[in-house]
Design a protein around this motif. Sequence first.
Motif, PDB file in Angstrom:
ATOM      1  N   GLN A   1      15.336   1.250  14.024  1.00 17.31           N
ATOM      2  CA  GLN A   1      14.848   0.805  15.331  1.00 17.31           C
ATOM      3  C   GLN A   1      14.965  -0.711  15.464  1.00 17.31           C
ATOM      4  N   GLU A   2      14.667  -1.420  14.378  1.00 19.41           N
ATOM      5  CA  GLU A   2      14.833  -2.867  14.392  1.00 19.41           C
ATOM      6  C   GLU A   2      16.305  -3.237  14.559  1.00 19.41           C
ATOM      7  N   ALA A   3      17.186  -2.483  13.903  1.00 23.80           N
ATOM      8  CA  ALA A   3      18.623  -2.750  14.028  1.00 23.80           C
ATOM      9  C   ALA A   3      19.080  -2.565  15.474  1.00 23.80           C
ATOM     10  N   VAL A   4      18.585  -1.508  16.132  1.00 19.66           N
ATOM     11  CA  VAL A   4      18.951  -1.253  17.528  1.00 19.66           C
ATOM     12  C   VAL A   4      18.376  -2.337  18.437  1.00 19.66           C
ATOM     13  N   ARG A   5      17.187  -2.794  18.130  1.00 22.57           N
ATOM     14  CA  ARG A   5      16.576  -3.864  18.936  1.00 22.57           C
ATOM     15  C   ARG A   5      17.430  -5.137  18.879  1.00 22.57           C
ATOM     16  N   ILE A   6      17.951  -5.433  17.695  1.00 21.29           N
ATOM     17  CA  ILE A   6      18.774  -6.633  17.526  1.00 21.29           C
ATOM     18  C   ILE A   6      20.161  -6.436  18.124  1.00 21.29           C
ATOM     19  N   GLN A   7      20.711  -5.243  17.926  1.00 23.13           N
ATOM     20  CA  GLN A   7      22.068  -4.949  18.419  1.00 23.13           C
ATOM     21  C   GLN A   7      22.037  -3.600  19.142  1.00 23.13           C
ATOM     22  N   PRO A   8      21.676  -3.600  20.422  1.00 28.48           N
ATOM     23  CA  PRO A   8      21.463  -2.361  21.175  1.00 28.48           C
ATOM     24  C   PRO A   8      22.670  -1.418  21.240  1.00 28.48           C
ATOM     25  N   ASP A   9      23.877  -1.972  21.131  1.00 32.29           N
ATOM     26  CA  ASP A   9      25.069  -1.120  21.244  1.00 32.29           C
ATOM     27  C   ASP A   9      25.538  -0.572  19.890  1.00 32.29           C
ATOM     28  N   SER A  10      24.691  -0.680  18.875  1.00 37.45           N
ATOM     29  CA  SER A  10      25.068  -0.214  17.536  1.00 37.45           C
ATOM     30  C   SER A  10      25.087   1.310  17.455  1.00 37.45           C
ATOM     31  N   SER A  11      26.276   1.870  17.327  1.00 37.57           N
ATOM     32  CA  SER A  11      26.387   3.325  17.202  1.00 37.57           C
ATOM     33  C   SER A  11      25.888   3.789  15.836  1.00 37.57           C
ATOM     34  N   LEU A  12      26.071   2.936  14.814  1.00 38.33           N
ATOM     35  CA  LEU A  12      25.640   3.310  13.469  1.00 38.33           C
ATOM     36  C   LEU A  12      24.129   3.524  13.424  1.00 38.33           C
ATOM     37  N   ALA A  13      23.379   2.562  13.942  1.00 36.68           N
ATOM     38  CA  ALA A  13      21.923   2.662  13.914  1.00 36.68           C
ATOM     39  C   ALA A  13      21.425   3.775  14.835  1.00 36.68           C
ATOM     40  N   ARG A  14      22.035   3.897  16.008  1.00 38.86           N
ATOM     41  CA  ARG A  14      21.606   4.941  16.950  1.00 38.86           C
ATOM     42  C   ARG A  14      21.893   6.337  16.396  1.00 38.86           C
ATOM     43  N   ASP A  15      23.049   6.506  15.778  1.00 38.50           N
ATOM     44  CA  ASP A  15      23.375   7.809  15.171  1.00 38.50           C
ATOM     45  C   ASP A  15      22.397   8.135  14.051  1.00 38.50           C
ATOM     46  N   ALA A  16      22.022   7.118  13.290  1.00 34.36           N
ATOM     47  CA  ALA A  16      21.069   7.332  12.204  1.00 34.36           C
ATOM     48  C   ALA A  16      19.705   7.760  12.753  1.00 34.36           C
ATOM     49  N   LEU A  17      19.294   7.119  13.841  1.00 37.47           N
ATOM     50  CA  LEU A  17      18.008   7.489  14.458  1.00 37.47           C
ATOM     51  C   LEU A  17      18.051   8.926  14.982  1.00 37.47           C
ATOM     52  N   ASP A  18      19.156   9.291  15.630  1.00 42.38           N
ATOM     53  CA  ASP A  18      19.311  10.663  16.113  1.00 42.38           C
ATOM     54  C   ASP A  18      19.240  11.659  14.960  1.00 42.38           C
ATOM     55  N   ARG A  19      19.881  11.300  13.849  1.00 39.33           N
ATOM     56  CA  ARG A  19      19.888  12.174  12.687  1.00 39.33           C
ATOM     57  C   ARG A  19      18.474  12.354  12.124  1.00 39.33           C
ATOM     58  N   LEU A  20      17.737  11.262  12.062  1.00 38.77           N
ATOM     59  CA  LEU A  20      16.377  11.325  11.530  1.00 38.77           C
ATOM     60  C   LEU A  20      15.443  12.101  12.450  1.00 38.77           C
ATOM     61  N   ILE A  21      15.610  11.913  13.737  1.00 39.03           N
ATOM     62  CA  ILE A  21      14.741  12.599  14.707  1.00 39.03           C
ATOM     63  C   ILE A  21      15.026  14.096  14.728  1.00 39.03           C
ATOM     64  N   SER A  22      16.323  14.430  14.715  1.00 38.66           N
ATOM     65  CA  SER A  22      16.691  15.854  14.759  1.00 38.66           C
ATOM     66  C   SER A  22      16.400  16.564  13.454  1.00 38.66           C
ATOM     67  N   GLY A  23      16.356  15.770  12.355  1.00 40.26           N
ATOM     68  CA  GLY A  23      16.111  16.374  11.056  1.00 40.26           C
ATOM     69  C   GLY A  23      14.658  16.613  10.803  1.00 40.26           C
TER      70      GLY A  23
ATOM     71  N   ASN B   1      18.646 -10.067  11.334  1.00 39.49           N
ATOM     72  CA  ASN B   1      19.969  -9.688  10.864  1.00 39.49           C
ATOM     73  C   ASN B   1      20.153  -8.181  10.974  1.00 39.49           C
ATOM     74  N   TYR B   2      21.070  -7.797  11.820  1.00 40.36           N
ATOM     75  CA  TYR B   2      21.346  -6.379  12.069  1.00 40.36           C
ATOM     76  C   TYR B   2      21.763  -5.653  10.796  1.00 40.36           C
ATOM     77  N   ARG B   3      22.650  -6.269  10.025  1.00 37.00           N
ATOM     78  CA  ARG B   3      23.151  -5.625   8.802  1.00 37.00           C
ATOM     79  C   ARG B   3      22.036  -5.330   7.821  1.00 37.00           C
ATOM     80  N   ALA B   4      21.101  -6.262   7.716  1.00 35.99           N
ATOM     81  CA  ALA B   4      20.006  -6.087   6.759  1.00 35.99           C
ATOM     82  C   ALA B   4      19.176  -4.863   7.105  1.00 35.99           C
ATOM     83  N   TYR B   5      18.867  -4.699   8.370  1.00 31.31           N
ATOM     84  CA  TYR B   5      18.049  -3.552   8.775  1.00 31.31           C
ATOM     85  C   TYR B   5      18.806  -2.232   8.630  1.00 31.31           C
ATOM     86  N   CYS B   6      20.100  -2.242   8.906  1.00 33.09           N
ATOM     87  CA  CYS B   6      20.894  -1.015   8.712  1.00 33.09           C
ATOM     88  C   CYS B   6      20.927  -0.613   7.239  1.00 33.09           C
TER      89      CYS B   6
END
Length: 216
Positions: A194-216, A169-174
């Motif tokens: 990362q699990e959220a992106v794996r389930i839903q690769p086009d998720s901007s919410l999860a990808r933006d969160a990953l970018d934020r965590l990596i850059s932070g 479930n994408y929502r659960a992981y987000c």
Amino acid sequence: MEMVNDIAIQVGMILFTVLMFLYMNDVPRQITDKIRLRLNRGNLAAKRHFVHGAQLLAQARSPNTPSSKVFSLAKTAAEEADKALSLDPKDAASHILKALALDLQGFRISALDSLDAALSPLAVKSLSDDERSDALIKRAQLKIGLDKAGRVDSAVADLVEAVRVGSENYRAYCLLGECYETKEMKEEATKAYQEAVRIQPDSSLARDALDRLISG
């Protein structure tokens, strides 16, 4: 006997209409799945109240419904859920219906109480694993929305259990990622997104969160 058959036919016709309406308006899966099963078991009167309440909830959630009517529709949906529960108090789906209707009215604490009842040992047996997962996710959302001390840890526990028992479930992981971010658990948050992106690769919410965590 003819009256009972007539009622069953009416419920069946309502059922078909409600299912179509619910799917069109993206009502959570645990409600639509449960409706399919309700004609095969339990008290007929409870079923009628449940179906009517689900129909009212779908109308309340519809984007075509005037905002002035949403509250009254949701209120009546909750009342129908209560009527169903008075006849079948262990039915988790009716507790979930009531929770969704109460949440739509803004009564989050009461909605949380209804979800607690749905997930109680006496009621949860009537839910499939995926239905239980959906209910846990909704309860976690309410806990997060209340934004009170101790709620985040409890929400995390619900979400961890939701991903354990239910389908991916994408929502659960987000939501899990958001909770871990709140708790400043960067590594765990990264894994959840990362699990959220794996389930839903086009998720901007999860990808933006990953970018934020990596850059932070």
